[in-house]
Design an enzyme around this catalytic site. Structure first.
Site, short mmCIF file in Angstrom:
data_model
loop_
_atom_site.label_atom_id
_atom_site.label_comp_id
_atom_site.label_asym_id
_atom_site.label_seq_id
_atom_site.Cartn_x
_atom_site.Cartn_y
_atom_site.Cartn_z
CE LYS A 188 -44.98 7.11 5.75
NZ LYS A 188 -44.13 6.66 4.67
CD GLN B 195 -43.66 3.77 2.31
OE1 GLN B 195 -44.33 4.66 2.64
NE2 GLN B 195 -42.30 3.49 2.96
CG ASP C 176 -41.61 11.34 1.90
OD1 ASP C 176 -41.73 11.18 3.14
OD2 ASP C 176 -41.87 10.27 1.17
#
Ligand code: NAD
Length: 304
Positions: free
Chosen positions: A52, A96, A119
Site C-alpha cells: 500500500k 490494517q 477501506d
C-alpha cells in the site's frame, strides 16, 4: 483462456491517479495523504502494508505508517484514531486487519470517521453502498469491479456466484454485483460454509461469473464449472513450500475459463489500486471542504 491481469490494470489506474495528482500539485495544492495503522507483528499484514505504501509513492501520495505494539489497549488505539480523524492534513485512514484478539475490530472500524474510511468498512459507507448511494466501497470488491470494467467483461444480466460471505469481500461484492451500479445488475447467488455441497455444485456449474473468497487452496475444481466461465480468485493461501496460491485449482480449471485472475497478480493488486482511488476521492472531498458531507462522494468514479 485469457488472464484478467491485475498488475496491468492496477498500474494503468494508478498512472491515471498520478496524472490527476500532478495537476493538483502543479496548481499549488498539497498531495493526497494516507495514514496506515499497523498493530503488532503479523507477516502477511507487513507485506500488505508495504504494497500500500509503495503504491502511494506511485500514485504521488504522501503516506504515514503508524506502528503500535501488540500490547496497545483498545482505548489507546481508539484515542489515536480520534486524533487522526481530527487531522485535516490526512485524507484517508486504514487500520490494517486483523488487530490483536484483545481488541474488538468492529469498535475500531466504527471509530474511523466515514469521510476518511478508505477501506469502506464503516457501517455508514457499507450501508450507503448497499443502498446504492455514493460511498467509499470496500477495496477488494471495488477492485474486482474495476478489473471487470477494464477488461470489458459483461456483468449485466449474468448469473454470478459468490462463494464466501466475509464482510470485507464476499458480502460487499455480492451486493455490488447485484446493485444497479455501472458494473452490476447481475443475478447473484451468495454461497457460504453452510451451503449444501449439492446446491453449491448446481450453482457453480451454471454460473457465468464465479467470485471465490474462501481461503482454501484448490477449492474450485474443474468439475465445478462450465466452459467459458469468468473466474475471479480472491484467495491468498501460502502453501508449506512457500508458494502463494488462490482458491482455484488453476492448472486444471483455467482451460475451461474464458477469463481468470492469476494469484498472485490478480485481485490482490486490484485491492491496492482501489484503495488509491478511494484515497483520491477522500482527498478531493477534503479539498473541496465537503468533509462531513457524504453527498460529495463521487459515484461511478472513472479515470480517463
Ligand atoms: P474469511 O476467511 O473471513 O471467511 C471464509 C469464508 O468462506 C466464510 O464466509 C465461509 O462461510 C466461506 N467458506 C468456508 N468454507 C466453505 C465451503 N466449504 N463452502 C462454501 N463457503 C465456505 O473470508 P475472507 O476474509 O474474505 O478471505 C477469504 C480469502 O480471500 C483468504 O484466502 C484471504 O486471504 C483472501 N483475501 C484476499 C484479498 C485480496 O486482496 N486478494 C483480500 C481479502 C481476503
Amino acid at each position: 483462456m485469457k488472464l484478467l491481469d491485475g498488475k496491468i490494470c492496477a498500474e494503468s489506474l494508478v498512472a491515471g491517479i498520478a496524472k490527476r495528482v500532478a495537476c493538483y500539485v502543479n496548481s499549488g495544492l498539497r498531495k493526497p495523504h494516507m495514514t496506515v495503522i499497523l498493530v503488532g507483528e503479523h507477516a502477511p499484514s507487513e507485506s500488505y502494508v508495504k504494497s500500500k505504501i509503495k503504491s502511494c509513492v506511485s500514485a504521488g501520495f504522501e503516506s504515514a505508517l503508524l506502528r503500535f505494539p501488540e500490547s496497545i489497549s483498545e482505548s489507546d488505539l481508539l484515542a489515536n484514531i480520534a486524533e487522526i480523524n481530527g487531522n485535516s492534513a490526512t485524507d484517508g485512514l486504514i487500520v490494517q486487519l486483523p488487530v490483536p484478539k484483545h481488541i474488538n475490530s468492529q469498535n475500531i472500524i466504527n471509530a474511523i470517521d466515514p469521510p476518511k474510511d478508505i477501506d469502506g468498512f464503516h457501517p455508514t459507507n457499507f450501508g450507503r453502498m448497499t443502498l446504492g448511494q455514493k460511498a467509499f466501497r470496500p477495496a477488494t470488491a471495488y477492485g474486482i469491479c474495476k478489473l471487470l470494467q477494464f477488461y470489458e467483461i459483461p456483468v449485466k444480466g449474468k448469473h454470478c456466484v459468490v462463494i464466501g460471505r466475509s464482510n470485507i469481500v464476499g458480502k460487499p461484492i455480492s451486493i455490488m454485483l447485484s446493485n444497479d451500479f455501472e458494473i452490476g445488475n447481475a443475478t447473484v447467488t451468495l454461497a457460504h460454509i453452510e451451503t449444501p455441497r449439492a446446491l453449491l455444485l448446481d450453482e457453480t456449474r451454471r454460473a457465468d461469473i464465479i467470485v471465490v473468497a474462501v481461503g482454501i487452496p484448490g477449492f474450485i475444481t474443474e468439475d465445478m464449472v462450465k466452459e467459458g466461465v469468468v473466474m475471479i480468485d480472491v484467495g491468498i493461501n501460502r502453501l508449506n513450500n512457500g508458494k502463494l496460491v488462490g482458491d482455484v485449482d488453476f492448472e486444471h480449471v483455467s482451460a475451461k475459463c474464458s477469463w481468470i485472475t492469476p494469484v498472485p497478480g490478480g485481485v490482490g493488486r486490484m485491492t491496492v489500486a482501489a484503495l488509491m482511488i478511494n484515497t483520491l476521492m477522500a482527498y478531493e472531498n477534503n479539498l473541496m471542504a465537503y468533509e462531513n458531507n457524504l453527498m460529495a462522494y463521487k459515484d461511478n468514479f472513472s479515470l480517463e
